[in-house]
Design a protein around this motif. Structure first.
Motif, PDB file in Angstrom:
ATOM      1  N   ASN A 103       0.833  -1.196   0.000  1.00  0.00           N
ATOM      2  CA  ASN A 103       0.000   0.000   0.000  1.00  0.00           C
ATOM      3  C   ASN A 103       0.871   1.250   0.000  1.00  0.00           C
ATOM      4  O   ASN A 103       1.814   1.369   0.769  1.00  0.00           O
ATOM      5  N   THR A 104       0.564   2.173  -0.904  1.00  0.00           N
ATOM      6  CA  THR A 104       1.244   3.456  -0.973  1.00  0.00           C
ATOM      7  C   THR A 104       0.864   4.268   0.260  1.00  0.00           C
ATOM      8  O   THR A 104      -0.323   4.424   0.549  1.00  0.00           O
ATOM      9  N   LEU A 105       1.850   4.797   0.974  1.00  0.00           N
ATOM     10  CA  LEU A 105       1.595   5.447   2.255  1.00  0.00           C
ATOM     11  C   LEU A 105       1.835   6.945   2.207  1.00  0.00           C
ATOM     12  O   LEU A 105       2.844   7.406   1.655  1.00  0.00           O
ATOM     13  N   ASP A 125       6.178   0.172   2.267  1.00  0.00           N
ATOM     14  CA  ASP A 125       5.169  -0.899   2.277  1.00  0.00           C
ATOM     15  C   ASP A 125       4.691  -1.243   0.877  1.00  0.00           C
ATOM     16  O   ASP A 125       3.627  -1.846   0.704  1.00  0.00           O
ATOM     17  N   GLY A 126       5.471  -0.860  -0.151  1.00  0.00           N
ATOM     18  CA  GLY A 126       5.089  -1.146  -1.522  1.00  0.00           C
ATOM     19  C   GLY A 126       4.175  -0.090  -2.098  1.00  0.00           C
ATOM     20  O   GLY A 126       4.062   1.032  -1.582  1.00  0.00           O
ATOM     21  N   PHE A 127       3.498  -0.445  -3.190  1.00  0.00           N
ATOM     22  CA  PHE A 127       2.669   0.505  -3.959  1.00  0.00           C
ATOM     23  C   PHE A 127       1.398  -0.199  -4.409  1.00  0.00           C
ATOM     24  O   PHE A 127       1.436  -1.346  -4.847  1.00  0.00           O
ATOM     25  N   ASN A 128       0.268   0.534  -4.277  1.00  0.00           N
ATOM     26  CA  ASN A 128      -0.961   0.002  -4.859  1.00  0.00           C
ATOM     27  C   ASN A 128      -1.777   1.060  -5.601  1.00  0.00           C
ATOM     28  O   ASN A 128      -2.392   0.768  -6.614  1.00  0.00           O
ATOM     29  N   VAL A 129      -1.758   2.330  -5.127  1.00  0.00           N
ATOM     30  CA  VAL A 129      -2.590   3.386  -5.694  1.00  0.00           C
ATOM     31  C   VAL A 129      -1.749   4.645  -5.893  1.00  0.00           C
ATOM     32  O   VAL A 129      -1.010   5.037  -4.981  1.00  0.00           O
ATOM     33  N   PRO A 130      -1.828   5.319  -7.059  1.00  0.00           N
ATOM     34  CA  PRO A 130      -1.133   6.604  -7.221  1.00  0.00           C
ATOM     35  C   PRO A 130      -1.657   7.634  -6.229  1.00  0.00           C
ATOM     36  O   PRO A 130      -2.866   7.714  -5.983  1.00  0.00           O
ATOM     37  N   GLY A 163      -1.078  -4.843  -6.767  1.00  0.00           N
ATOM     38  CA  GLY A 163      -0.020  -3.957  -6.314  1.00  0.00           C
ATOM     39  C   GLY A 163       1.374  -4.473  -6.573  1.00  0.00           C
ATOM     40  O   GLY A 163       1.578  -5.482  -7.263  1.00  0.00           O
ATOM     41  N   CYS A 164       2.355  -3.778  -5.994  1.00  0.00           N
ATOM     42  CA  CYS A 164       3.776  -4.099  -6.161  1.00  0.00           C
ATOM     43  C   CYS A 164       4.423  -4.048  -4.786  1.00  0.00           C
ATOM     44  O   CYS A 164       4.482  -2.988  -4.144  1.00  0.00           O
ATOM     45  N   ASN A 165       4.883  -5.180  -4.279  1.00  0.00           N
ATOM     46  CA  ASN A 165       5.473  -5.251  -2.947  1.00  0.00           C
ATOM     47  C   ASN A 165       6.843  -4.589  -2.878  1.00  0.00           C
ATOM     48  O   ASN A 165       7.592  -4.550  -3.862  1.00  0.00           O
TER      49      ASN A 165
END
Length: 426
Positions: A103-105, A125-130, A163-165
């Protein structure tokens, strides 16, 4: 007498409460993605946000270790229990704890030393949403964003549904988690940093490039955003330009992602060629120059192939086109990549090589209006018709605008909320 003896204490408590509330920061959380995002915040809880919906979270001065993130692929029952594909926080709609990677923080701490707020975007914590995170009051205009297509380009070892870990989540070693505090950049960290240079890519990432500050008292906005990915596939460098957006140098194979808000009109994306800029971003380009600036503030100088768009107009539609009304310099493809819309447009003919002698310019092919400046070609009176020159462009790029009144065959629409891609030399 007993009542009177308590009045000063009550007054002090009310005054303290009033001061705290007036110093509290509001976070306006908006979803501009073409899909539902379940927003989450610690403090705050959680809220479902369909496209264009918003939610406000309030945080008191002194708040630390705070986070805002988006969750995707969620399902909850009437009691607010369920699960999310990314960012899940213990199966609760109203989060009480941090989310599950990826999740993008957005991270922040309010009213810290020197009376400053600190905030950043983190990919640890990785990326899921711009995401875009900006200050919107208090005389502070700082903004940071991470809107690249990280999910689409994610290395196979890190890719997960939705997403991308981060490599620490996958490998759990000191090399990637920095447990001993002495780890350094590696290829996975550079993957994230190249695409989102303003975000934390690993625990020891340089805080001077990733942590922003505002004086306490500012309010903030977090936007889960729709995007335009601009990609250069030409065998030469292109200096991409966008209004709104600015500009960026793109070597072959590189891409740049910008965001645009619903309601944006008269927007343009184009490519510039033959550019040189100094360390301050000042210089010039052979084609598409925008006042000698790397980061464009105004439209480019012809000739330049244009991608034009207006978002969320009547009937809740986006309108987009490729225009040759400013001439041609680079082949281009302009396509939606989400939202169920698949109708792209392309102008990839060898217009520079076949350009009529009267319209030739170094690096491109001018539209006749630029050269002759007459009503016949510029349509200043609004009554002009196709000409031999406009037919030259139309024959080679039938989907593109060839002259100002070429509307019926050259404007395309998608339901508002799609993401788009512009490719130079498709």
């Amino acid at each position: 007498m007993a009542v009177q003896s308590h009045l000063p204490l009550i007054f002090i408590l009310l005054l303290s409460l009033f001061f705290t509330l007036t110093q509290a920061a509001t976070f306006d959380i908006r979803n501009q993605c073409p899909y539902t995002v379940w927003a989450a915040g610690i403090p705050g809880g959680g809220r479902r946000l369909d496209q264009n919906q918003s939610w406000t979270v309030i945080a008191n001065p002194g708040t630390t270790q705070a986070r805002i993130w988006g969750r995707t692929g969620c399902g909850f029952d009437s009691n607010g229990r369920g699960s999310c594909q990314t960012g899940d926080c213990g199966g609760l709609l109203d989060c009480q704890a941090y989310g599950q990677p990826p999740n993008t923080l957005v991270e922040y701490a309010l009213k810290q030393f020197n009376d400053l707020d600190f905030f950043d975007i983190s990919l640890i914590d990785g990326f899921n949403v711009p995401i875009e995170f900006s200050a919107v009051s208090g005389g502070c205009s700082r903004v940071t964003r991470c809107v690249a297509d990280i999910n689409g380009q994610c290395p196979a070892e890190l890719k997960v549904p939705g997403g991308c870990n981060h490599p620490c989540t996958v490998f759990k070693t000191n090399e990637y988690c920095c447990n001993s505090g002495n780890c350094g950049p590696n290829r996975f960290f550079r993957f994230f940093k190249d695409r989102c240079p303003e975000a934390f890519s690993y625990p020891r990432d340089d805080p001077t490039t990733s942590t922003l500050t505002c004086h306490t008292g500012a309010n903030y906005r977090v936007v889960f955003s729709a995007t335009f990915e601009i990609r250069n596939q030409c065998p030469y460098t292109v200096w991409a330009a966008a209004v709104p957006g600015g500009g960026q140098q793109l070597a072959r194979g590189q891409s740049w992602t910008i965001t645009a808000n619903p309601g944006t009109t008269q927007a343009r994306i184009w490519g510039r060629t033959g550019c040189t800029f100094d360390g301050n971003g000042r210089g010039r380009c052979q084609t598409g120059d925008c006042g000698g600036l790397l980061r464009c503030q105004g439209f480019g100088q012809p000739p330049n192939t244009l991608a034009e768009y207006a978002l969320r107009q009547f009937n809740n539609l986006d309108f987009f086109d490729i225009s040759l009304v400013d001439g041609f310099n680079i082949p281009m493809d302009f396509s939606p990549v989400s939202g169920g819309c698949t109708r792209g447009i392309r102008c990839a003919a060898d217009i520079n090589g076949q350009c009529p002698a009267q319209l030739r310019a170094p690096g491109g092919c001018n539209n006749p209006c630029t050269v002759f400046k007459t009503d016949q070609y510029c349509c200043n009176s609004g009554s002009c018709q196709p000409t031999d020159y406009s037919r030259f462009f139309k024959t080679r790029c039938p989907d593109a605008y060839s002259y100002p009144k070429d509307d019926q065959t050259s404007t395309f629409t998608c339901p508002s909320g799609a993401n788009y891609r512009v490719v130079f030399c498709p």
